[in-house]
Design a protein around this motif. Structure first.
Motif, PDB file in Angstrom:
ATOM      1  N   GLU A 241      24.376  50.085  30.960  1.00 12.39           N
ATOM      2  CA  GLU A 241      23.646  49.435  32.036  1.00 12.39           C
ATOM      3  C   GLU A 241      24.369  48.201  32.557  1.00 12.39           C
ATOM      4  N   THR A 242      25.208  47.597  31.726  1.00  8.53           N
ATOM      5  CA  THR A 242      25.911  46.384  32.140  1.00  8.53           C
ATOM      6  C   THR A 242      27.171  46.670  32.940  1.00  8.53           C
ATOM      7  N   VAL A 243      27.524  47.935  33.106  1.00  5.31           N
ATOM      8  CA  VAL A 243      28.746  48.304  33.817  1.00  5.31           C
ATOM      9  C   VAL A 243      28.375  48.885  35.180  1.00  5.31           C
ATOM     10  N   SER A 244      28.884  48.285  36.252  1.00  3.38           N
ATOM     11  CA  SER A 244      28.617  48.769  37.601  1.00  3.38           C
ATOM     12  C   SER A 244      29.456  49.999  37.892  1.00  3.38           C
ATOM     13  N   GLU A 245      28.822  51.025  38.445  1.00  3.56           N
ATOM     14  CA  GLU A 245      29.550  52.238  38.807  1.00  3.56           C
ATOM     15  C   GLU A 245      30.591  51.951  39.883  1.00  3.56           C
ATOM     16  N   MET A 246      30.254  51.044  40.805  1.00  2.00           N
ATOM     17  CA  MET A 246      31.188  50.707  41.879  1.00  2.00           C
ATOM     18  C   MET A 246      32.469  50.113  41.322  1.00  2.00           C
ATOM     19  N   THR A 247      32.316  49.179  40.385  1.00  3.71           N
ATOM     20  CA  THR A 247      33.504  48.540  39.834  1.00  3.71           C
ATOM     21  C   THR A 247      34.229  49.460  38.843  1.00  3.71           C
ATOM     22  N   PHE A 248      33.463  50.268  38.074  1.00  6.12           N
ATOM     23  CA  PHE A 248      34.106  51.139  37.087  1.00  6.12           C
ATOM     24  C   PHE A 248      34.953  52.214  37.752  1.00  6.12           C
ATOM     25  N   SER A 249      34.608  52.589  38.977  1.00  5.56           N
ATOM     26  CA  SER A 249      35.407  53.615  39.650  1.00  5.56           C
ATOM     27  C   SER A 249      36.861  53.181  39.780  1.00  5.56           C
ATOM     28  N   GLY A 250      37.106  51.866  39.812  1.00  4.69           N
ATOM     29  CA  GLY A 250      38.486  51.377  39.847  1.00  4.69           C
ATOM     30  C   GLY A 250      39.270  51.739  38.602  1.00  4.69           C
ATOM     31  N   VAL A 251      38.582  51.805  37.444  1.00  2.26           N
ATOM     32  CA  VAL A 251      39.243  52.225  36.202  1.00  2.26           C
ATOM     33  C   VAL A 251      39.724  53.668  36.341  1.00  2.26           C
ATOM     34  N   LEU A 252      38.840  54.541  36.829  1.00  2.00           N
ATOM     35  CA  LEU A 252      39.199  55.945  36.951  1.00  2.00           C
ATOM     36  C   LEU A 252      40.256  56.173  38.022  1.00  2.00           C
ATOM     37  N   ARG A 253      40.112  55.452  39.120  1.00  2.00           N
ATOM     38  CA  ARG A 253      41.036  55.637  40.247  1.00  2.00           C
ATOM     39  C   ARG A 253      42.408  55.046  39.952  1.00  2.00           C
ATOM     40  N   GLY A 254      42.439  54.022  39.108  1.00  2.00           N
ATOM     41  CA  GLY A 254      43.694  53.329  38.832  1.00  2.00           C
ATOM     42  C   GLY A 254      44.039  52.310  39.900  1.00  2.00           C
ATOM     43  N   SER A 255      43.081  51.981  40.763  1.00  7.64           N
ATOM     44  CA  SER A 255      43.294  50.979  41.803  1.00  7.64           C
ATOM     45  C   SER A 255      41.942  50.402  42.203  1.00  7.64           C
ATOM     46  N   ARG A 256      41.968  49.249  42.820  1.00  8.09           N
ATOM     47  CA  ARG A 256      40.740  48.573  43.189  1.00  8.09           C
ATOM     48  C   ARG A 256      39.969  49.353  44.257  1.00  8.09           C
ATOM     49  N   THR A 257      38.650  49.318  44.151  1.00  9.19           N
ATOM     50  CA  THR A 257      37.794  49.970  45.142  1.00  9.19           C
ATOM     51  C   THR A 257      37.799  49.155  46.431  1.00  9.19           C
ATOM     52  N   ARG A 258      38.135  49.800  47.519  1.00 14.22           N
ATOM     53  CA  ARG A 258      38.139  49.131  48.823  1.00 14.22           C
ATOM     54  C   ARG A 258      36.741  49.217  49.436  1.00 14.22           C
ATOM     55  N   LEU A 259      36.188  48.056  49.781  1.00 18.29           N
ATOM     56  CA  LEU A 259      34.853  47.977  50.354  1.00 18.29           C
ATOM     57  C   LEU A 259      34.903  47.307  51.712  1.00 18.29           C
TER      58      LEU A 259
END
Length: 498
Positions: A241-259
């Motif tokens: 619950e403490t981990v945001s899906e939006m921010t965690f997607s950067g881990v999987l993608r290997g790059s920062r999420t562009r918003l």
């Protein structure tokens, strides 16, 4: 952790899949009403490729200019690829997810350096806000241009099935991305300017909605269609619950999420998505949702859910529409669930060390039946494992049957499971029944909505106080003899596969 090239958007992922020979274009006109689902289901069951329908036919007979993508995650290999990994890399990602929930203390500089890939991945979660974005190249006033399928004959109408719904609590700002929730909640399209969002009470979107509803204020919502695979799977992952899906997607993608700031609501939205629907959910504004076919293989009942009033639709100049269907397995959610099963194993072993393997059979609606293999050491251990599983994660509170077997039994093989049940289980002694426990209210077998019984079956060899009889000895060939036979058959009878 990634071993595959980066996929910054859905198009990059599709291009990579095309290069692997795993994307098929369908130029034939295919009706959005029922027939597209029929084609998708047949191809998925055969382990076939991603489908791009280039001539979706609307209910009025017109052909949509927006292609429809389906079967994106119809195989385990494609789910793994969406996570940036080859299938054999899934256990390492599972270890990482377990570490997020219960980090192990660093022991010295060498240990810290050894974990640098994990630290680097964590740093990549910080999103990047950009002033302009592909998803805002064009804007339309409503949803009428979207080729939304009607999947099953008994469905109540067109249904958006791969929306990533973006919400935040009332006591947050648009910039507080770490507090965002991303959820995949189906969305009915009752008209060109409305969506009915089906988020269940225990989901993050519903929790955010309650904070706005209590204050009597409308809630800003963004529905992302055609996100990159990392964002899609992050929204579906059972993250802490403490981990945001939006921010965690950067881990999987290997790059920062562009918003990018949304046009009409105070939210940041994925800059590289295909389509974003913006709108507001007003207090007390609900409408009947359904019926729709679900993963159980049955239609849901009609129930009231919140209505989203559309304020804007932004999209790329030539958008793609991503869709799927839910139904009796196999379907895409059940394939994704198989991979998530393996991702959860390290966390399960972290909490219950004796667990050797665990299988959630897709045919059991992905979570209602669990088969667990353990290293058994003491009497009553199988029952302790059952109770630990039911209480460990919210997902397991809906598991109505747990079968526990020994480590010499393959818990992913129905023949092995049947043998263990037939030879190691006595119905009067080895069955544990519990009444009135939490259950998915979609389970029509439950005597009460949201409450049901659970059954635990101990199919392990009985030891100590569990039995007064001497247990039989399992038959097995000597390893040397088995090896000789395998070699001989491989040489002389190659058609048998060794």
């Amino acid at each position: 952790m990634r071993t595959l090239p980066p996929f910054p958007d859905l198009r990059a992922f599709l291009a990579w899949l095309a290069g692997q020979g795993d994307l098929a274009a369908i130029p034939d006109p295919v009706a959005l009403r029922h027939r597209m689902t029929a084609v998708h289901a047949r191809v998925l069951a055969a382990g076939g490729p991603v489908l791009r329908f280039d001539a979706p036919v609307r209910a009025d007979g017109g052909v949509s200019a927006v292609p429809v993508i389906t079967n994106l995650f119809g195989t385990r290999a494609r789910v793994a690829a969406g996570l940036g990994l080859a299938p054999e890399g899934i256990p390492a990602l599972g270890e990482f997810l377990a570490a997020l929930r219960a980090p192990v203390p660093v022991e010295g500089m060498r240990d810290a350096l050894g974990r640098w890939p994990m630290l680097k991945a964590a740093l990549a979660t910080r999103p990047k806000v950009v002033p302009r974005a592909p998803v805002q190249e064009e804007a339309t006033p409503d949803l009428s241009f979207l080729p939304v399928p009607t999947h099953w004959p008994g469905d109540g109408g067109p249904l958006i099935t791969w929306p990533v719904v973006v919400t935040r609590p009332r006591d947050s700002t648009a910039e507080a991305v770490a507090r965002y929730n991303l959820g995949v909640y189906r969305a009915q399209v009752p008209g060109p300017d409305r969506l009915i969002l089906r988020w269940l009470a225990h989901r993050g979107g519903a929790a955010h909605h309650r904070t706005w509803d209590r204050a009597g204020e409308p809630m800003p919502v963004a529905v992302v269609l055609g996100a990159d695979p990392a964002l899609l799977l992050s929204a579906a992952l059972p993250l802490p619950e403490t981990v945001s899906e939006m921010t965690f997607s950067g881990v999987l993608r290997g790059s920062r999420t562009r918003l990018v700031p949304a046009r009409t609501v105070p939210l940041l939205v994925p800059a590289d998505a295909e389509i974003v629907v913006e709108g507001w959910v007003h207090p007390g504004d609900t409408a009947p949702e359904g019926p729709f076919g679900d993963h159980t293989g049955y239609y849901n009942a009609v129930e009231p859910f919140p209505v989203m009033r559309v304020s804007a639709v932004t999209h790329r100049r030539d958008p793609l529409y991503l869709s799927t269907y839910t139904g009796r397995p196999p379907d895409e959610p059940s394939v994704i669930g198989e991979v998530f099963n393996d991702l959860a194993l390290p966390l399960i072993r972290q909490q219950i060390p004796e667990v050797r393997d665990l299988w959630l059979p897709p045919a059991g609606c992905s979570y209602r039946i669990a088969v667990v293999a353990i290293d058994k050491r003491y009497p009553g251990q199988a029952r302790r494992v059952m109770m630990a599983l039911w209480g460990m994660l919210p997902q397991f509170s809906y598991t109505k049957m747990v079968v526990v077997v020994d480590g010499d039994v393959n818990p992913r093989d129905w023949d092995d499971i049947a043998w263990a049940l037939a030879t190691r289980m006595d119905p009067a002694r080895d069955v544990m029944l519990i009444d009135r426990t939490p259950m998915d209210y979609l389970d029509f077998a439950s005597p009460l909505e949201g409450l049901a019984g659970k059954i635990g079956i101990d199919a392990t060899v009985k030891i100590g106080a569990e039995t007064a009889r001497e247990w039989g000895q399992v038959m097995a060939l000597d390893p040397a003899d088995a090896g000789f036979a395998a070699d001989l058959v491989a040489r002389r009878l190659p058609g048998l596969g060794g």
